[in-house]
Design a protein around this motif. Sequence first.
Motif, PDB file in Angstrom:
ATOM      1  N   LEU A  15       0.818  -1.216   0.000  1.00  0.00           N
ATOM      2  CA  LEU A  15       0.000   0.000   0.000  1.00  0.00           C
ATOM      3  C   LEU A  15       0.853   1.268   0.000  1.00  0.00           C
ATOM      4  CD1 LEU A  15      -2.925  -1.002   2.388  1.00  0.00           C
ATOM      5  CD2 LEU A  15      -2.714  -1.261  -0.086  1.00  0.00           C
ATOM      6  N   ALA A  16       2.136   1.143   0.269  1.00  0.00           N
ATOM      7  CA  ALA A  16       3.027   2.309   0.213  1.00  0.00           C
ATOM      8  C   ALA A  16       3.531   2.591  -1.195  1.00  0.00           C
ATOM      9  CB  ALA A  16       4.219   2.091   1.149  1.00  0.00           C
ATOM     10  N   LEU A  17       3.273   1.692  -2.139  1.00  0.00           N
ATOM     11  CA  LEU A  17       3.756   1.882  -3.508  1.00  0.00           C
ATOM     12  C   LEU A  17       3.011   3.027  -4.196  1.00  0.00           C
ATOM     13  CD1 LEU A  17       3.952  -1.861  -4.635  1.00  0.00           C
ATOM     14  CD2 LEU A  17       5.877  -0.378  -4.021  1.00  0.00           C
ATOM     15  N   ASP A  18       3.709   3.671  -5.120  1.00  0.00           N
ATOM     16  CA  ASP A  18       3.113   4.714  -5.941  1.00  0.00           C
ATOM     17  C   ASP A  18       2.980   4.221  -7.383  1.00  0.00           C
ATOM     18  OD1 ASP A  18       2.990   6.518  -3.790  1.00  0.00           O
ATOM     19  OD2 ASP A  18       5.033   7.228  -4.178  1.00  0.00           O
ATOM     20  N   ILE A  19       2.288   5.006  -8.194  1.00  0.00           N
ATOM     21  CA  ILE A  19       2.088   4.644  -9.597  1.00  0.00           C
ATOM     22  C   ILE A  19       3.428   4.380 -10.291  1.00  0.00           C
ATOM     23  CG2 ILE A  19       1.403   5.572 -11.850  1.00  0.00           C
ATOM     24  CD1 ILE A  19      -0.977   4.606 -10.339  1.00  0.00           C
ATOM     25  N   ALA A  20       4.426   5.178  -9.980  1.00  0.00           N
ATOM     26  CA  ALA A  20       5.735   5.018 -10.615  1.00  0.00           C
ATOM     27  C   ALA A  20       6.375   3.672 -10.303  1.00  0.00           C
ATOM     28  CB  ALA A  20       6.669   6.146 -10.183  1.00  0.00           C
ATOM     29  N   ASP A  21       5.965   3.038  -9.205  1.00  0.00           N
ATOM     30  CA  ASP A  21       6.549   1.760  -8.795  1.00  0.00           C
ATOM     31  C   ASP A  21       5.877   0.566  -9.456  1.00  0.00           C
ATOM     32  OD1 ASP A  21       8.171   3.115  -6.849  1.00  0.00           O
ATOM     33  OD2 ASP A  21       6.416   3.223  -5.550  1.00  0.00           O
ATOM     34  N   ALA A  22       4.740   0.771 -10.087  1.00  0.00           N
ATOM     35  CA  ALA A  22       3.922  -0.346 -10.558  1.00  0.00           C
ATOM     36  C   ALA A  22       4.636  -1.149 -11.637  1.00  0.00           C
ATOM     37  CB  ALA A  22       2.594   0.173 -11.096  1.00  0.00           C
ATOM     38  N   PRO A  23       4.684  -2.487 -11.469  1.00  0.00           N
ATOM     39  CA  PRO A  23       5.225  -3.334 -12.537  1.00  0.00           C
ATOM     40  C   PRO A  23       4.261  -3.379 -13.712  1.00  0.00           C
ATOM     41  CG  PRO A  23       4.342  -4.682 -10.768  1.00  0.00           C
ATOM     42  CD  PRO A  23       4.246  -3.263 -10.303  1.00  0.00           C
ATOM     43  N   ARG A  24       4.795  -3.329 -14.927  1.00  0.00           N
ATOM     44  CA  ARG A  24       3.964  -3.293 -16.125  1.00  0.00           C
ATOM     45  C   ARG A  24       4.339  -4.412 -17.081  1.00  0.00           C
ATOM     46  NH1 ARG A  24       4.269   1.889 -14.232  1.00  0.00           N
ATOM     47  NH2 ARG A  24       2.431   3.215 -14.522  1.00  0.00           N
ATOM     48  N   PRO A  25       3.384  -4.856 -17.903  1.00  0.00           N
ATOM     49  CA  PRO A  25       3.681  -5.917 -18.877  1.00  0.00           C
ATOM     50  C   PRO A  25       4.811  -5.495 -19.814  1.00  0.00           C
ATOM     51  CG  PRO A  25       1.313  -5.557 -18.714  1.00  0.00           C
ATOM     52  CD  PRO A  25       1.967  -4.445 -17.943  1.00  0.00           C
ATOM     53  N   GLY A  26       5.648  -6.456 -20.157  1.00  0.00           N
ATOM     54  CA  GLY A  26       6.745  -6.182 -21.076  1.00  0.00           C
ATOM     55  C   GLY A  26       8.003  -5.669 -20.421  1.00  0.00           C
ATOM     56  N   GLU A  27       7.921  -5.339 -19.132  1.00  0.00           N
ATOM     57  CA  GLU A  27       9.101  -4.871 -18.414  1.00  0.00           C
ATOM     58  C   GLU A  27       9.777  -6.043 -17.713  1.00  0.00           C
ATOM     59  OE1 GLU A  27       7.927  -1.868 -15.675  1.00  0.00           O
ATOM     60  OE2 GLU A  27       7.539  -0.352 -17.211  1.00  0.00           O
ATOM     61  N   ASP A  28      11.097  -5.984 -17.632  1.00  0.00           N
ATOM     62  CA  ASP A  28      11.850  -7.018 -16.938  1.00  0.00           C
ATOM     63  C   ASP A  28      12.352  -6.557 -15.579  1.00  0.00           C
ATOM     64  OD1 ASP A  28      11.576  -8.828 -19.046  1.00  0.00           O
ATOM     65  OD2 ASP A  28      13.310  -7.992 -20.099  1.00  0.00           O
ATOM     66  N   ALA A  29      12.140  -5.280 -15.261  1.00  0.00           N
ATOM     67  CA  ALA A  29      12.685  -4.736 -14.017  1.00  0.00           C
ATOM     68  C   ALA A  29      11.991  -5.366 -12.810  1.00  0.00           C
ATOM     69  CB  ALA A  29      12.509  -3.216 -13.985  1.00  0.00           C
ATOM     70  N   ALA A  30      12.784  -5.619 -11.766  1.00  0.00           N
ATOM     71  CA  ALA A  30      12.229  -6.127 -10.516  1.00  0.00           C
ATOM     72  C   ALA A  30      11.519  -4.996  -9.777  1.00  0.00           C
ATOM     73  CB  ALA A  30      13.329  -6.726  -9.656  1.00  0.00           C
ATOM     74  N   LEU A  31      10.640  -5.379  -8.867  1.00  0.00           N
ATOM     75  CA  LEU A  31       9.920  -4.405  -8.056  1.00  0.00           C
ATOM     76  C   LEU A  31      10.814  -3.964  -6.905  1.00  0.00           C
ATOM     77  CD1 LEU A  31       7.183  -3.002  -7.426  1.00  0.00           C
ATOM     78  CD2 LEU A  31       6.625  -4.998  -6.024  1.00  0.00           C
TER      79      LEU A  31
ATOM     80  N   ASP B  69      -4.831   8.351 -16.344  1.00  0.00           N
ATOM     81  CA  ASP B  69      -4.255   9.690 -16.206  1.00  0.00           C
ATOM     82  C   ASP B  69      -3.570   9.896 -14.864  1.00  0.00           C
ATOM     83  OD1 ASP B  69      -5.339  10.400 -18.735  1.00  0.00           O
ATOM     84  OD2 ASP B  69      -7.292  10.799 -17.792  1.00  0.00           O
ATOM     85  N   ALA B  70      -3.317   8.829 -14.131  1.00  0.00           N
ATOM     86  CA  ALA B  70      -2.701   8.960 -12.808  1.00  0.00           C
ATOM     87  C   ALA B  70      -1.265   9.446 -12.930  1.00  0.00           C
ATOM     88  CB  ALA B  70      -2.738   7.625 -12.074  1.00  0.00           C
ATOM     89  N   ALA B  71      -0.886  10.383 -12.077  1.00  0.00           N
ATOM     90  CA  ALA B  71       0.484  10.907 -12.058  1.00  0.00           C
ATOM     91  C   ALA B  71       1.411   9.901 -11.371  1.00  0.00           C
ATOM     92  CB  ALA B  71       0.522  12.241 -11.316  1.00  0.00           C
ATOM     93  N   PRO B  72       2.703   9.902 -11.720  1.00  0.00           N
ATOM     94  CA  PRO B  72       3.645   8.923 -11.146  1.00  0.00           C
ATOM     95  C   PRO B  72       3.706   8.956  -9.626  1.00  0.00           C
ATOM     96  CG  PRO B  72       4.630  10.027 -13.032  1.00  0.00           C
ATOM     97  CD  PRO B  72       3.344  10.741 -12.739  1.00  0.00           C
ATOM     98  N   GLU B  73       3.502  10.135  -9.032  1.00  0.00           N
ATOM     99  CA  GLU B  73       3.643  10.240  -7.574  1.00  0.00           C
ATOM    100  C   GLU B  73       2.361   9.898  -6.822  1.00  0.00           C
ATOM    101  OE1 GLU B  73       2.448  14.308  -9.169  1.00  0.00           O
ATOM    102  OE2 GLU B  73       3.811  12.680  -9.723  1.00  0.00           O
ATOM    103  N   GLU B  74       1.281   9.564  -7.519  1.00  0.00           N
ATOM    104  CA  GLU B  74       0.034   9.211  -6.836  1.00  0.00           C
ATOM    105  C   GLU B  74       0.131   7.810  -6.239  1.00  0.00           C
ATOM    106  OE1 GLU B  74      -3.574   9.729  -9.024  1.00  0.00           O
ATOM    107  OE2 GLU B  74      -2.856  11.568 -10.000  1.00  0.00           O
ATOM    108  N   PRO B  75      -0.642   7.542  -5.165  1.00  0.00           N
ATOM    109  CA  PRO B  75      -0.651   6.182  -4.597  1.00  0.00           C
ATOM    110  C   PRO B  75      -1.083   5.159  -5.630  1.00  0.00           C
ATOM    111  CG  PRO B  75      -1.724   7.744  -3.109  1.00  0.00           C
ATOM    112  CD  PRO B  75      -1.498   8.477  -4.388  1.00  0.00           C
TER     113      PRO B  75
END
Length: 310
Positions: A165-181, A212-218
Amino acid sequence: MSPDVLAFLAWMRDERRASPHTIEAYGRDIADFLGFLTGYQGAEPDVAALAALRPTDLRAFLAARGGQGAGAATRARQLSTIRSFLRFLARRHGLQPLALAGLRGPRLPRPVPRAIAAEQAIALGQEVGLVHATPRAERGGFQAARDIALFTLLYGCGLRIAEALALDIADAPRPGEDAALRVLGKGGKTRLVPVLPAVRAAMAGWLAHRPDAAPEEPLFLGARGKRLDPAIAQKSMRDYRRLAGLAEHATPHALRHSFATHLLGGGADLRAIQELLGHASLSTTQRYTNVDAAALLATWQKNHPRAGRA
């Protein structure tokens, strides 16, 4: 609250990075202790009185709390709070530290983590949104996608509910990405956790509701647009638990236990599980070997021809 108590709580927040819930609990513990001393000694204690405390005074407090119905875990936590507070006072006022090393709190049994079956954990991540599928549900699709993403994340990555619950939009894992959380855990320690395709897919379904969520939003929002409260997530789990007929120990934290237990059962290295969970000590992770051993014993008793026979 006295200036010393306020300073201690500020130190816990700023230096020790304690959560707001922890700070609130510490404040209650200290208020309980100071209230007891006021009645026990006949006056509200000042710094000099606190510096003159003896282990017997703390034992009297623990005994009084036990008589009021406080369990062993509560008394152990309160003793830990008081130790920290008195040490803080000694540093703040240049006092001689109290001789507390020999004072032991209530002995606590270490509970074995209780996981849920793999098929139940998978089904939960796929079906938890059903609790919002009612005619009167407002934004049912929004809440369903949120809960599916959240509980898939908890089981797929082994996160604590507070970490998720502390994660923000910028932290969200997305399809096609290989980066770890990247997860910020207890004590401000950061760890990297691999993300399964199922987690990325569930997250994509949730983010489709927030284009339209900004990267810094929850990352996870409640119905009023604020960061999701853990109590709401726990209620969703309770509602699904009743719907699916799961055991009472099926909680959001049980998904973290299930993550570790199922990895261990699949042959994962204990050290690797420690890193994934963010445990500071391997001894904490080793509790899962007890779970696995218990599962092996149950399997043996169920299937061996001589089990339970003379």
